[in-house]
Design a protein around this motif. Structure first.
Motif, mmCIF file in Angstrom:
data_model
loop_
_atom_site.group_PDB
_atom_site.id
_atom_site.type_symbol
_atom_site.label_atom_id
_atom_site.label_comp_id
_atom_site.label_asym_id
_atom_site.label_seq_id
_atom_site.Cartn_x
_atom_site.Cartn_y
_atom_site.Cartn_z
ATOM 1 N N ARG A 136 0.855 -1.194 0.000
ATOM 2 C CA ARG A 136 0.000 0.000 0.000
ATOM 3 C C ARG A 136 0.892 1.245 0.000
ATOM 4 O O ARG A 136 1.847 1.338 0.756
ATOM 5 N N GLY A 137 0.549 2.179 -0.878
ATOM 6 C CA GLY A 137 1.339 3.406 -0.958
ATOM 7 C C GLY A 137 2.522 3.309 -1.900
ATOM 8 O O GLY A 137 3.289 4.253 -2.017
ATOM 9 N N PHE A 138 2.669 2.158 -2.568
ATOM 10 C CA PHE A 138 3.776 1.999 -3.519
ATOM 11 C C PHE A 138 3.201 1.991 -4.929
ATOM 12 O O PHE A 138 2.248 1.282 -5.220
ATOM 13 N N ARG A 139 3.791 2.790 -5.797
ATOM 14 C CA ARG A 139 3.310 2.878 -7.177
ATOM 15 C C ARG A 139 4.290 2.154 -8.104
ATOM 16 O O ARG A 139 5.461 2.498 -8.160
ATOM 17 N N ILE A 192 -1.631 -6.028 -14.266
ATOM 18 C CA ILE A 192 -2.800 -5.181 -13.969
ATOM 19 C C ILE A 192 -3.439 -5.648 -12.655
ATOM 20 O O ILE A 192 -3.730 -4.845 -11.773
ATOM 21 N N ASP A 193 -3.620 -6.958 -12.528
ATOM 22 C CA ASP A 193 -4.247 -7.483 -11.314
ATOM 23 C C ASP A 193 -3.389 -7.228 -10.076
ATOM 24 O O ASP A 193 -3.901 -7.077 -8.968
ATOM 25 N N ALA A 243 -0.215 -2.830 -10.929
ATOM 26 C CA ALA A 243 0.781 -2.026 -11.643
ATOM 27 C C ALA A 243 0.100 -1.103 -12.650
ATOM 28 O O ALA A 243 -1.027 -1.353 -13.072
ATOM 29 N N GLN A 244 0.805 -0.046 -13.011
ATOM 30 C CA GLN A 244 0.364 0.844 -14.073
ATOM 31 C C GLN A 244 1.193 0.495 -15.314
ATOM 32 O O GLN A 244 2.429 0.512 -15.254
ATOM 33 N N GLY A 302 4.255 7.981 -14.333
ATOM 34 C CA GLY A 302 5.266 7.355 -13.484
ATOM 35 C C GLY A 302 6.220 8.298 -12.775
ATOM 36 O O GLY A 302 7.147 7.845 -12.106
ATOM 37 N N ILE A 313 7.761 11.021 -10.007
ATOM 38 C CA ILE A 313 7.684 11.101 -8.550
ATOM 39 C C ILE A 313 7.772 12.549 -8.092
ATOM 40 O O ILE A 313 8.299 13.401 -8.800
ATOM 41 N N GLY A 314 7.247 12.791 -6.908
ATOM 42 C CA GLY A 314 7.152 14.150 -6.382
ATOM 43 C C GLY A 314 8.181 14.427 -5.302
ATOM 44 O O GLY A 314 9.054 13.613 -5.006
ATOM 45 N N GLU A 338 10.122 12.091 -2.666
ATOM 46 C CA GLU A 338 9.853 10.673 -2.942
ATOM 47 C C GLU A 338 11.096 9.972 -3.494
ATOM 48 O O GLU A 338 11.999 10.600 -4.032
ATOM 49 N N MET A 341 -3.355 9.748 -11.517
ATOM 50 C CA MET A 341 -2.754 8.417 -11.401
ATOM 51 C C MET A 341 -2.920 7.701 -12.717
ATOM 52 O O MET A 341 -4.063 7.597 -13.185
ATOM 53 N N THR A 386 0.754 8.898 -11.636
ATOM 54 C CA THR A 386 1.272 10.234 -11.338
ATOM 55 C C THR A 386 2.026 10.735 -12.560
ATOM 56 O O THR A 386 2.910 10.058 -13.073
ATOM 57 N N ALA A 396 4.726 15.993 -11.913
ATOM 58 C CA ALA A 396 5.571 15.644 -10.768
ATOM 59 C C ALA A 396 5.354 16.539 -9.552
ATOM 60 O O ALA A 396 5.363 16.064 -8.418
ATOM 61 N N SER A 428 1.745 13.464 -6.605
ATOM 62 C CA SER A 428 1.986 12.582 -5.463
ATOM 63 C C SER A 428 1.259 13.083 -4.212
ATOM 64 O O SER A 428 0.850 12.295 -3.364
ATOM 65 N N TYR A 430 -2.188 11.772 -4.406
ATOM 66 C CA TYR A 430 -2.138 10.337 -4.086
ATOM 67 C C TYR A 430 -2.098 10.144 -2.563
ATOM 68 O O TYR A 430 -2.903 9.397 -1.990
ATOM 69 N N LEU A 432 -5.050 8.485 0.099
ATOM 70 C CA LEU A 432 -4.842 7.385 1.047
ATOM 71 C C LEU A 432 -5.158 7.841 2.469
ATOM 72 O O LEU A 432 -5.756 7.101 3.263
ATOM 73 N N HIS A 465 -2.102 3.274 -19.757
ATOM 74 C CA HIS A 465 -2.880 2.644 -18.693
ATOM 75 C C HIS A 465 -4.207 3.392 -18.487
ATOM 76 O O HIS A 465 -4.253 4.601 -18.610
#
Lengths: 373, 569
Positions: free
Chosen positions: A282-285, A309-310, A313-314, A329, A331-332, A335, B215, B217, B220, B224, B227, B231, B502
């Motif tokens: 949870r919380g991991f992309r 997909i199941d 994953a994106q 994909g 990151i902010g 992160e 999503m 994301t 940048a 996030s 996201y 949660l 996606h």
């Protein structure tokens, strides 16, 4: 006896040679500015213009670049390729044959050495010159021969081996690296050659050389990561590669399979085999970017995409997603991302105050399950 | 900010207005001011009441929620001028000025309380602090629900609000059966709930959180945070219905059968209106309203006027439900359905599949509509696996009052395109055919469903797009994606030269999934082509059906699907 590069260029090491390529590749990576510099194209039939980086375009500027290289291809009657995925992989599978010389702007042109072709990375300026004149001159490099021995321990891949090799041999800049690697399969050879020029080597190839200036003992390979994020792209070649254990337990927010390396069908099969019965933290992309359309179609047929997909994953569009400033994909702030891609410089996968680390497919998939290295 | 109120129209306004002043205005007051700030600058200047002939839809909600009492009254504007004394009597529903008296419709107690407490946030804060006593939800019984003579919007609202007599303009307090939050608003919603002091929401089981705009994301510096906030909302308020990167919220909502026929739903998105295809009253709301509604379980609606749209005939081959709604939009324009309920009936409406109906309802919003409703029939019952007898009261009554009736014979309809730069700039394909196109986008909550992909696949099987055509396919949801893989559609697209992204909102909401440059043309199956949405201010954006998208991708120029053969897929 001549080395691989001496044979290909027709001159001994240290001597100048006129390099006349069989294939010239222009893409939307950093070398696309060559199209502005090239006044004319002497042999359009040899040129492939490929849009494979910013797919689908993450900013209007990328669409401008698309238009620019498309016009360049059209006005000169050259083949334009897009929506096929990573250009290197596409050409390796579709066009490159042993004995060919391929000139391209990009440090992974050495991947063609895995099938006995000479792939040379040139600057945008040189690329423009090659387009205009159909040749350019260079000094034939010295060769370093590498004997690859042993078998990889469980949980490690050729990506780890390549990182060990680069870490153990810091003085490859300007050299031709020749591997003797009879036990490796085609995919492993491609990974090794593709990575071999990351620290500035001129070219790399797998041959049947008997020389062994250096030995790469696969049985000693451990999982590796590129650790210290670098401040800019200019110093990426100085990035530090270390055993993965130095980062053990570090919390991660995201992972990427793909990003130039890691998205081939072999990698996708491996990644899928590692999530059987497991769930995404949870919380991991997790982003999965198949390398080429051919890889993606194979993965569809084998049911891998559905499994990803199941798993949660994106699935990114096929292409070279090793640098994504805006697009799927990223990151902010604050992160951390572990990717099978190649770059770790600040901002290569999003904002500048984020951290990118590179590792192998098993390392990324383990992180996806645990949320940490 | 308050000193800029009416800056261009009446520069002296901010310096002369007095706390407690009443504004008297004409028609469509607040039009073009959809931001909450349009109302907050007025309340900031002390305006507590506005009387107008009519109000713009979004401003109406925002103003009440900012603590301004809005009264819809036809005549008063003609009998008074600036500086006159106007009296409002809330007990008798009368406004008086210069000896003239006019009556206005009922305003519920709860709404007056919002005004009295200085706005929705303050009101909710007070209610939360006082221990929050939500009003009971008392729906109508079977007999009352089936009473005839109402529009569908009236039926759905009166049933939920438990109000027997209802007419357009009335304000009713509903208890929505479903709330949906998407990731554009998660940070602001979390923040507003904290400000209101909300520790517990009314019913977490009625709430769904979906990450689809941000999503994967892709921006940048922002995504996030959205996201993380999503949660956090799920954790803090016990919202277990959480869909992270599984596709577009509206498509998931009907795919999961969350927003059901006969019910009332709301969400933080304008295209919430989509579920109207199933006979569900659904409308988008802002962050502050969602926060208050989650806390109290209540949400007020003004009962809309309704327009009946009768669809006769059968759609010809190559002409789809998207063409129907584009045609209507071109006819009634972007404001033609302003705060109206568009209610679709007739044989061609019933002939449409559920997914085709969702396309129509989704785009009804682009006419400014409050909702776009279809009658519940056998197809609705089958899709939701409900007995028809439970939902067949959601139908058009012959004796209901409709402001207008529009009748179309779809036999004659040709494919339609919305052209740059506005959704209502609609042209039949014969006027646009041959226009060069640089990129084609197949996806969105309008036309990214399995049927849409199937339609495109039929035209594209075994064919290839020109080598410089950017053809981007984004299945609406993970389920659509997996079904399309199994059915071979994805392979057809990839072999035709497509790039598959996606499931997500993608380019439709202007996210970086194929943004374009100056003077480039994009044709998409999405719902909006506002300036700059899919690239720069000079990017030219067209909207069309999946059939038009497919054949245009194949030829590189706007093409008419009726000229192309299809293959079995």
């Amino acid at each position: 006896m001549s080395t691989f590069v001496e044979t290909m260029l027709g001159a001994p090491a240290g001597q100048p040679a006129r390099i006349t390529p069989d294939l010239v590749v222009v893409n939307d990576g950093i070398c696309h500015t060559a199209v502005e510099m090239a006044g004319m194209v002497r042999s359009p039939a040899k040129v492939r213009v490929i849009f494979d980086h910013d797919v689908p375009t993450g900013q209007p500027e990328a669409a401008r670049a698309f238009g620019e290289i498309r016009r360049f291809a059209k006005s000169n009657g050259m083949r334009f390729i897009q929506a096929q995925g990573v250009g290197y992989q596409y050409l390796l599978e579709q066009e490159v044959r042993p004995g060919m010389i391929v000139v391209q702007g990009g440090s992974h042109a050495s991947i063609y050495g895995s099938v006995g072709a000479l792939g040379i990375n040139v600057s945008a300026t040189e690329l423009a010159r090659v387009l205009e004149h159909d040749y350019y001159n260079a000094i034939v490099p010295e060769t370093v021969t590498v004997r690859v021995e042993g078998t990889l321990p469980a949980g490690t891949t050729m990506m780890d081996a390549a990182m060990v090799f680069l870490s153990d041999n810091p003085c490859l800049a300007g050299k031709s690296v020749e591997f003797s690697a009879p036990t490796l399969d085609a995919h492993q050879k491609a990974v090794l050659c593709s990575m071999a020029c990351e620290t500035g080597a001129f070219c790399a190839a797998v041959t049947d050389t008997e020389g062994r200036d250096v030995t790469l003992d696969l049985s000693q390979v451990v999982p590796m990561v590129t650790t210290m994020p670098c401040p800019s792209r200019d110093v990426q070649k100085d990035a530090v590669r270390q055993p993965k254990e130095v980062l053990q337990g570090m919390k991660l927010q995201a992972g990427q399979i793909g990003g130039y390396t890691g998205g081939t069908i072999e990698d996708l099969r491996l990644a899928a085999s590692l999530i059987e019965g497991k769930t995404l933290a949870r919380g991991f992309r997790l982003t999965i970017a198949p390398a080429t359309s051919a890889d993606y179609l194979k993965a569809l047929d084998e049911g891998l995409i559905e499994r990803f997909i199941d798993f949660g994953a994106q699935i990114s569009a096929v292409g070279d997603h090793s640098v994504v400033t805006q697009g799927a994909g990223v990151i902010g702030k604050g992160e951390k991302l572990l990717t099978t891609g190649l770059y770790t410089y600040a901002g290569c996968m999003g904002v500048e105050d984020s951290e990118v680390y590179t590792g192998s497919v098993p390392s990324v998939m383990a992180a996806a399950v645990t949320g940490q290295v | 900010m308050k000193k800029y109120a009416f800056e261009l129209l009446k520069p002296e306004f901010a310096s002369t207005v007095q706390p407690g002043d009443i504004l008297v205005a004409g028609t469509n007051f607040g039009c073009g001011s959809s931001r909450e700030q349009a109302a907050t600058v007025l309340s900031g200047n002390g305006v507590r009441c506005i009387i107008a002939k009519s109000f713009a839809r979004i401003f109406f909600r925002n103003a009440f929620n900012s603590g301004i009492l809005l009264i819809t009254c036809d005549g008063i504007r003609d009998v008074c001028e600036g500086g006159d004394m106007v009296t409002v009597n809330l007990d008798t529903h009368q406004v008086q000025a210069n000896g003239h008296s006019f009556s206005f419709g009922a305003i519920p107690e709860n709404l007056l309380q919002i005004v009295e407490n200085g706005g929705l946030i303050e009101d909710t804060k007070k209610r939360v602090a006082a221990g929050l006593h939500p009003s009971p939800c008392q729906k109508l019984d079977e007999t009352a629900r089936r009473k005839k003579g109402f529009t569908m919007a009236e039926k759905l609202l009166r049933n939920n609000a438990g109000v027997d007599a209802i007419k357009p303009g009335d304000i009713v307090i509903t208890h929505p059966d479903m709330f949906m939050i998407h990731d554009i608003y998660t940070p602001y919603l979390l923040d507003t709930l904290q400000k209101m002091g909300v520790e517990k929401i009314a019913d977490p089981d009625k709430v769904t959180i979906i990450f689809d705009h941000c999503m994967p994301t892709a921006v940048a510096k922002n995504d996030s945070a959205h996201y993380d906030a999503g949660l956090a909302l799920s954790d803090k308020y016990g919202i277990t219905k959480l869909h992270v990167g599984e596709g577009i919220c509206h498509s998931i909502m009907h795919e999961m059968r969350c927003a059901k026929p006969g019910e009332v739903a709301t969400a933080t998105d304008s295209h919430t209106i989509t579920y109207g295809g199933a006979g569900n009253f659904c409308s988008g709301i802002g962050t502050a309203e969602m926060a208050a509604a989650l806390a109290t379980g209540e949400l007020w609606f003004k009962v809309p006027e309704a327009i009946k749209i009768v669809l006769n005939g059968h759609l010809p081959d190559g002409v789809l439900s998207k063409d129907v709604i584009l045609k209507i939009l071109g006819d009634i324009k972007a404001d033609g359905g302003q705060y109206k309920s568009l209610e679709f009936t007739g044989p061609a409406a019933h002939e449409m599949s559920m997914l085709a109906r969702f396309t129509v309802s989704n785009m009804a919003l682009e006419a400014g509509a409050k909702c776009g409703l279809f009658e519940a029939d056998e197809k609705t019952a089958a899709y939701y696996d409900m007995p028809l007898s439970e939902i067949d009261w959601v139908c058009v009554d012959e004796d209901a009052h409709y402001e207008k009736v529009l009748t179309y014979n779809v036999n004659e309809l040709e494919p339609q395109l919305s052209c740059p730069q506005g959704v209502d700039n609609v042209h039949p394909i014969s006027e646009v055919v041959g226009t060069p196109i640089d990129e084609v986008y197949l996806g969105s909550c309008t036309n990214g469903n399995l049927e849409d992909l199937a339609i495109a696949a039929r035209y594209m099987k075994g064919k290839h797009v020109p080598d410089d055509m950017r053809f981007i396919v984004v299945p609406a949801t993970n389920k659509v994606y997996k079904d399309a893989i199994r059915l071979g559609y994805i392979r057809i697209f990839v072999e035709a030269g497509a790039v598959i992204s996606h499931p997500c909102c993608g380019l439709c909401c202007g996210m970086p999934y194929g943004l374009m440059y100056d003077d480039e043309r994009i044709l998409s199956t999405a719902n909006r082509n506002f300036i700059g949405r899919q690239g720069t201010k000079k990017t030219l954006s067209y909207l069309c059906s999946p059939a038009v998208a497919a054949v245009t991708a194949l030829t590189g120029r706007v093409a008419d699907p009726r000229d192309f053969a299809t293959e079995d897929v």
